[in-house]
Design an enzyme around this catalytic site. Structure first.
Site, short mmCIF file in Angstrom:
data_model
loop_
_atom_site.label_atom_id
_atom_site.label_comp_id
_atom_site.label_asym_id
_atom_site.label_seq_id
_atom_site.Cartn_x
_atom_site.Cartn_y
_atom_site.Cartn_z
CB SER A 137 -68.87 -13.29 135.72
OG SER A 137 -70.27 -13.23 135.53
CE1 TYR A 152 -68.76 -18.37 134.47
CE2 TYR A 152 -70.35 -16.80 135.36
CZ TYR A 152 -69.27 -17.09 134.53
OH TYR A 152 -68.70 -16.09 133.77
#
Length: 228
Positions: A137, A152
């Site tokens: 990501s 995350y």
């Protein structure tokens, strides 16, 4: 010659759409999920040369069993796509984050990728020009790191670090290791507002489809190099 491609967490979202795109391209897709019934249902709905595989990335025995099955049924593995991920902790900040949530994020993003890669390496070594694609990501980019979603972000940064470490180690063996960024996509994890799942999956597929001389230790989004 059709490639044999394993995708983890492929019963829904980006993983399932990627399986569909690759199957349409003529690849042999091993669609894996924790629940074999769900994997079987998804594989049947996609059609083509798609085979369901039970694989719980959090369970060492399940991962090892999947590796043995792939070797017995197919002999080798051309591409491993480590797609499993999760825990988008939008309500947290690093200064006061619940560390149990951080641990969960590391488990599902980093350790699942690491565990599956270790188990699949012997079958990958039996292929010519095998490759590993880790779904990451932009939130994991150290260069572009900002506040927010700390569990995350740190977990995906760790996935990026693992990608580069493995790439350097496995280059001599002819196995390339790259990371793919699908961008903000409208999945269960991404939520509303993200781009269509087909576009996110296509960003990952670009990395799967890199030419043999495409290099290793890269981080890509939509066909362009992303900052680590």
């Amino acid at each position: 010659m059709a490639r044999i491609i394993l995708i983890t967490g492929a019963t829904r979202g980006i993983g399932r759409e990627l399986a569909s795109q690759l199957a349409a391209n003529g690849d042999t897709v091993l669609l894996s999920g924790r629940n074999l019934d769900a994997a079987t249902k998804a594989a049947g709905e996609i059609g083509g040369n798609v085979h369901p595989i039970q694989l719980d990335t959090a369970d060492q025995a399940s991962v090892e069993a999947a590796a043995k099955k792939i070797e017995a049924d197919f002999g080798h593995l051309d591409v491993l796509v480590n797609n499993v991920g999760g825990i988008f902790d939008y309500a947290q900040q690093a200064s006061n984050a619940d560390l149990s949530v951080v641990q969960q994020a590391l488990d599902i993003n980093l350790f699942s990728t690491w565990r599956v890669t270790q188990a699949m390496l012997p079958v990958l070594r039996k292929a010519q020009g095998a490759r590993i694609v880790n779904v990451s990501s932009e939130r994991g980019s150290i260069e572009q790191m900002a506040a927010g979603v700390p569990a995350y972000a740190v977990a995906k940064a760790a996935v990026n670090a693992l990608t580069r470490n493995l790439a350097a180690e496995l280059e001599e063996a002819g196995i390339t290791v790259n990371a793919a960024c699908p961008g903000w996509t409208a999945t269960d994890l991404g939520g509303e507002g993200g781009r269509p799942v087909a576009e996110g999956a296509a960003s990952v597929r670009y990395v799967v489809d890199l030419p043999a001389n495409g290099g290793t230790s890269g981080f890509y989004q939509d066909g362009k190099t992303h900052a680590w």
